[in-house]
Design an enzyme around this catalytic site. Structure first.
Site, PDB file in Angstrom:
ATOM      1  N   LYS A  22       8.559 -16.702  10.386  1.00  0.00           N
ATOM      2  CA  LYS A  22       8.532 -15.722  11.492  1.00  0.00           C
ATOM      3  C   LYS A  22       7.479 -14.640  11.243  1.00  0.00           C
ATOM      4  O   LYS A  22       6.713 -14.308  12.132  1.00  0.00           O
ATOM      5  CB  LYS A  22       9.917 -15.079  11.622  1.00  0.00           C
ATOM      6  CG  LYS A  22       9.921 -13.768  12.370  1.00  0.00           C
ATOM      7  CD  LYS A  22      11.258 -13.078  12.314  1.00  0.00           C
ATOM      8  CE  LYS A  22      11.474 -12.169  11.136  1.00  0.00           C
ATOM      9  NZ  LYS A  22      10.901 -10.823  11.235  1.00  0.00           N
ATOM     10  N   ASN A  23       7.452 -14.088  10.027  1.00  0.00           N
ATOM     11  CA  ASN A  23       6.537 -12.967   9.780  1.00  0.00           C
ATOM     12  C   ASN A  23       5.077 -13.399   9.737  1.00  0.00           C
ATOM     13  O   ASN A  23       4.186 -12.573   9.858  1.00  0.00           O
ATOM     14  CB  ASN A  23       6.914 -12.234   8.482  1.00  0.00           C
ATOM     15  CG  ASN A  23       8.150 -11.376   8.666  1.00  0.00           C
ATOM     16  OD1 ASN A  23       8.656 -11.241   9.788  1.00  0.00           O
ATOM     17  ND2 ASN A  23       8.661 -10.812   7.585  1.00  0.00           N
ATOM     18  N   CYS A 116      13.576   2.949  12.180  1.00  0.00           N
ATOM     19  CA  CYS A 116      14.301   1.695  12.180  1.00  0.00           C
ATOM     20  C   CYS A 116      15.504   1.823  11.263  1.00  0.00           C
ATOM     21  O   CYS A 116      15.722   2.859  10.646  1.00  0.00           O
ATOM     22  CB  CYS A 116      13.406   0.530  11.783  1.00  0.00           C
ATOM     23  SG  CYS A 116      13.227   0.331  10.039  1.00  0.00           S
ATOM     24  N   ARG A 121       9.368   4.446   9.466  1.00  0.00           N
ATOM     25  CA  ARG A 121       8.318   3.447   9.203  1.00  0.00           C
ATOM     26  C   ARG A 121       7.097   3.777  10.042  1.00  0.00           C
ATOM     27  O   ARG A 121       6.953   3.309  11.165  1.00  0.00           O
ATOM     28  CB  ARG A 121       8.840   2.038   9.507  1.00  0.00           C
ATOM     29  CG  ARG A 121       9.832   1.577   8.471  1.00  0.00           C
ATOM     30  CD  ARG A 121      10.402   0.233   8.816  1.00  0.00           C
ATOM     31  NE  ARG A 121       9.435  -0.836   8.719  1.00  0.00           N
ATOM     32  CZ  ARG A 121       9.685  -2.081   9.128  1.00  0.00           C
ATOM     33  NH1 ARG A 121      10.856  -2.371   9.664  1.00  0.00           N
ATOM     34  NH2 ARG A 121       8.783  -3.019   8.998  1.00  0.00           N
ATOM     35  N   ASP A 313      12.110  -8.122   1.110  1.00  0.00           N
ATOM     36  CA  ASP A 313      12.903  -8.912   2.058  1.00  0.00           C
ATOM     37  C   ASP A 313      13.903  -9.843   1.368  1.00  0.00           C
ATOM     38  O   ASP A 313      14.689 -10.516   2.051  1.00  0.00           O
ATOM     39  CB  ASP A 313      11.983  -9.723   2.993  1.00  0.00           C
ATOM     40  CG  ASP A 313      11.172  -8.825   3.905  1.00  0.00           C
ATOM     41  OD1 ASP A 313      11.551  -7.652   4.069  1.00  0.00           O
ATOM     42  OD2 ASP A 313      10.154  -9.284   4.454  1.00  0.00           O
ATOM     43  N   ARG A 405      17.449 -13.078  14.446  1.00  0.00           N
ATOM     44  CA  ARG A 405      16.059 -12.674  14.603  1.00  0.00           C
ATOM     45  C   ARG A 405      15.161 -13.406  13.608  1.00  0.00           C
ATOM     46  O   ARG A 405      13.973 -13.579  13.864  1.00  0.00           O
ATOM     47  CB  ARG A 405      15.925 -11.163  14.407  1.00  0.00           C
ATOM     48  CG  ARG A 405      16.653 -10.370  15.485  1.00  0.00           C
ATOM     49  CD  ARG A 405      16.457  -8.882  15.316  1.00  0.00           C
ATOM     50  NE  ARG A 405      15.071  -8.650  14.989  1.00  0.00           N
ATOM     51  CZ  ARG A 405      14.649  -8.018  13.899  1.00  0.00           C
ATOM     52  NH1 ARG A 405      15.501  -7.534  13.058  1.00  0.00           N
ATOM     53  NH2 ARG A 405      13.380  -7.875  13.664  1.00  0.00           N
TER      54      ARG A 405
HETATM   55  N1  EPU Z   1       3.649   2.283   5.727  1.00  0.00           N
HETATM   56  C1  EPU Z   1       3.057   3.512   5.913  1.00  0.00           C
HETATM   57  N2  EPU Z   1       2.171   3.657   6.951  1.00  0.00           N
HETATM   58  C2  EPU Z   1       1.839   2.618   7.767  1.00  0.00           C
HETATM   59  C3  EPU Z   1       2.435   1.359   7.557  1.00  0.00           C
HETATM   60  C4  EPU Z   1       3.342   1.224   6.520  1.00  0.00           C
HETATM   61  O1  EPU Z   1       3.335   4.468   5.193  1.00  0.00           O
HETATM   62  O2  EPU Z   1       1.014   2.805   8.677  1.00  0.00           O
HETATM   63  C5  EPU Z   1       4.617   2.103   4.634  1.00  0.00           C
HETATM   64  C6  EPU Z   1       5.973   1.617   5.139  1.00  0.00           C
HETATM   65  O3  EPU Z   1       6.779   2.676   5.609  1.00  0.00           O
HETATM   66  C7  EPU Z   1       6.530   0.911   3.927  1.00  0.00           C
HETATM   67  C8  EPU Z   1       5.261   0.308   3.300  1.00  0.00           C
HETATM   68  O4  EPU Z   1       4.174   1.045   3.827  1.00  0.00           O
HETATM   69  O5  EPU Z   1       7.057   1.843   3.029  1.00  0.00           O
HETATM   70  C9  EPU Z   1       5.078  -1.160   3.583  1.00  0.00           C
HETATM   71  O6  EPU Z   1       5.239  -1.411   4.980  1.00  0.00           O
HETATM   72  P1  EPU Z   1       4.425  -2.545   5.728  1.00  0.00           P
HETATM   73  O7  EPU Z   1       3.509  -1.915   6.714  1.00  0.00           O
HETATM   74  O8  EPU Z   1       3.824  -3.475   4.726  1.00  0.00           O
HETATM   75  O9  EPU Z   1       5.577  -3.289   6.525  1.00  0.00           O
HETATM   76  P2  EPU Z   1       5.380  -4.070   7.875  1.00  0.00           P
HETATM   77  O10 EPU Z   1       4.047  -4.690   7.872  1.00  0.00           O
HETATM   78  O11 EPU Z   1       5.747  -3.201   9.021  1.00  0.00           O
HETATM   79  C10 EPU Z   1       6.218  -6.417   7.079  1.00  0.00           C
HETATM   80  C11 EPU Z   1       7.357  -7.334   7.402  1.00  0.00           C
HETATM   81  C12 EPU Z   1       8.653  -6.758   6.864  1.00  0.00           C
HETATM   82  C13 EPU Z   1       8.500  -6.557   5.351  1.00  0.00           C
HETATM   83  C14 EPU Z   1       7.290  -5.672   5.063  1.00  0.00           C
HETATM   84  C15 EPU Z   1       7.008  -5.495   3.582  1.00  0.00           C
HETATM   85  C16 EPU Z   1       6.688  -8.424   9.442  1.00  0.00           C
HETATM   86  C17 EPU Z   1       6.895  -8.654  10.882  1.00  0.00           C
HETATM   87  N3  EPU Z   1       7.446  -7.521   8.848  1.00  0.00           N
HETATM   88  O12 EPU Z   1       6.514  -5.195   7.743  1.00  0.00           O
HETATM   89  O13 EPU Z   1       9.645  -7.755   7.111  1.00  0.00           O
HETATM   90  O14 EPU Z   1       9.657  -5.961   4.828  1.00  0.00           O
HETATM   91  O15 EPU Z   1       6.111  -6.240   5.672  1.00  0.00           O
HETATM   92  O16 EPU Z   1       6.796  -6.723   2.985  1.00  0.00           O
HETATM   93  O17 EPU Z   1       5.848  -9.072   8.840  1.00  0.00           O
HETATM   94  C18 EPU Z   1      11.808  -8.559   7.463  1.00  0.00           C
HETATM   95  O18 EPU Z   1      11.293  -9.673   7.664  1.00  0.00           O
HETATM   96  O19 EPU Z   1      13.048  -8.402   7.319  1.00  0.00           O
HETATM   97  C19 EPU Z   1      10.934  -7.396   7.380  1.00  0.00           C
HETATM   98  C20 EPU Z   1      11.369  -6.163   7.511  1.00  0.00           C
END
Ligand code: EPU
Length: 450
Positions: A22-23, A116, A121, A313, A405
């Site tokens: 999915k991701n 969230c 986030r 995750d 999901r």
């Molecule tokens: N962060 C910032 N600023 C930003 C973006 C992120 O400070 O602009 C911080 C976040 O708050 C967090 C860290 O950076 O502390 C990492 O967040 P990241 O941006 O990598 O998360 P994401 O890309 O929004 C994806 C996955 C998540 C998974 C995270 C970390 C998808 C759709 N989601 O989220 O998956 O936990 O990477 O590996 O790819 C899940 O599948 O259950 C899930 C939450």
């Protein structure tokens, strides 16, 4: 709303094929906005998040059709650029339409994602990266309004307080492929899902080097073509079913297991006495493994980190497993320090957990006892199901829409392995303190849980 009734204490055995990730699929779907040609994605299951992304893309002028094993996405109306709050609020990953839409249509309006279930986030790094490529960004009525002439390559540092950002890297990478000149992304996320996106963009005509490393070099091209792409297997689903085998002291064979994407988790499985043995398969991202475990599990120390470290995750699922280890384990969450909604629910099942800030001590060796529990996000739900499989007696896991999901009909997969998990419908939703009361029949999540 559906819930699960789980009769615990049954040993799992048999064979499961791991579904598409999915991701990985979500940013790949968004990448259809980069081209006027059709993009076909295969090995996708009809998960709630995939359906939501399909709905969002349809609103953005994309023709979304079923294809064998997946979907064909064809962007046909470039004038529809508004990703509305109503859809974005159901799924944070909606933010990944921003980069592709801006790069190709030169304008994008995407509702700003809110908080969230596991804390604040932000998307500041996504916006900083796109601004560095020349986008003008303002916040208007809760929407991010991004505009540009053609984007221009630049050097972009994407590190934040918790390291790299996965979807932020996907957004900036997807925008950079159509920018004029060279973009260098430093502190890029190294997650396999980013490599997958880079591979698909390359097949569409993009020029990308360094995928899987923290330095991506992108030479912009004038246009991209269509593609027919098979999505990689889901490493978190794979890790979850491996944990299900381990927590029931089972013997399960997993096909299409993305071994190379799970090295940190495999290392921890081994430390605690769970065997993940590669049986066959030349492709390290799609091999066959057999998961068995020793009768007495040992405790361990886990710290979640960006890839290739231990994935956040799988933190909740390992916590359930470590409840059964002989001794004390320590789990520290370094990506989302508040991602512990499963702690209180596992304690309702007899787990002995002691949390201080981002760290939880798991005092193992106490049996789990079935209880009614409440799922509050996707991976927390998976952890409660695992606990229910190992618990004595009956466990009710409420609100499994979170689980749906990210896992395709998990109860069917587990039952085929010998579990007893029933999906049932709640007759009348009871109001829950602190939550808006929903009408009967409403199944839409009001918060974002990705
Ligand atoms: N962060 C910032 N600023 C930003 C973006 C992120 O400070 O602009 C911080 C976040 O708050 C967090 C860290 O950076 O502390 C990492 O967040 P990241 O941006 O990598 O998360 P994401 O890309 O929004 C994806 C996955 C998540 C998974 C995270 C970390 C998808 C759709 N989601 O989220 O998956 O936990 O990477 O590996 O790819 C899940 O599948 O259950 C899930 C939450």
């Amino acid at each position: 709303m559906d819930f699960f009734r789980i009769e615990g204490g049954r040993r799992l055995s048999g064979r499961v094929r791991i579904e598409g990730a999915k991701n990985a699929a979500l940013p790949l779907m968004a990448a259809c906005l980069l081209t006027d040609q059709p993009v076909t994605l295969r090995n996708i299951k009809p998960l709630a998040d995939i359906a939501n992304m399909g709905r969002l893309l349809a609103e953005l002028g994309v023709d979304v059709r079923p294809a064998a094993g997946g979907l064909t996405l064809h962007s046909t109306d470039p004038n529809r650029v508004h990703a509305r709050y109503d859809i974005v609020r159901t799924m944070r990953a909606s933010i990944c339409v921003l980069g592709p839409m801006l790069a190709h249509r030169r304008k994008a309006m995407v509702s700003m994602p809110g908080g969230c279930a596991f804390g604040h986030r932000p998307v500041d790094l996504h916006l900083r990266g796109l601004e560095a490529l020349g986008a003008k960004i303002e916040l208007r009525g809760g929407d991010i309004l991004a505009t540009c002439d053609r984007l221009k390559g630049n050097t972009v540092f994407l590190g934040g307080p918790f390291g790299s950002t996965v979807l932020g890297t996907a957004n900036v990478l997807s925008a950079a492929v159509l920018a004029k000149g060279r973009t260098v992304i430093e502190c890029a996320a190294c997650e396999p899902e980013v490599v997958e996106l880079a591979n698909m963009l390359t097949a569409m005509g993009a020029k990308i080097q360094g995928a899987g490393s923290p330095r991506l070099v992108v030479d912009g091209v004038d246009e991209l073509g269509g593609v027919d792409h098979v999505v990689m297997p889901d490493r978190i689903v794979a890790g979850t079913y491996a944990a299900a085998a381990a927590i029931t002291n089972g013997d399960v064979t997993l096909d299409d297991f993305p071994y190379d994407a799970l090295l940190a988790s495999i290392q921890h499985f081994r430390e605690i006495g769970v065997h993940v043995d590669r049986v066959s398969g030349d492709d390290p991202m799609r091999c066959t493994v057999r998961v068995t475990s020793e009768r007495n599990l040992k405790p361990t120390t886990i710290t979640t980190q960006p890839h290739p470290g231990f994935p956040t995750d799988l933190q909740a699922q390992f916590m359930a497993l470590l409840c059964l280890a002989e001794g004390n384990s320590v789990i520290t969450e370094k990506i989302y320090p508040e991602r512990f909604m499963h702690v209180a629910e596992l304690m309702r099942m007899g787990a002995q957990l002691y949390r201080q800030g981002p760290t939880v001590v798991v005092a193992g060796g106490h049996k789990l006892i079935g209880a009614p529990v409440m799922a509050s996000d996707l991976r927390a739900s998976a952890s409660l199901v695992l606990a229910g499989l190992a618990a004595e007696g009956e466990t009710i896991v409420n609100r499994v829409y979170h689980l749906d999901r990210g896992y395709h009909r998990m109860e069917e997969t587990l039952n085929a392995l010998g579990a007893r998990v029933e999906r049932l419908k709640e007759e009348k939703p009871q109001p829950v303190e602190g939550e808006p009361v929903r009408g009967a029949g409403s199944s839409v999540a009001t918060a974002q849980f990705m």
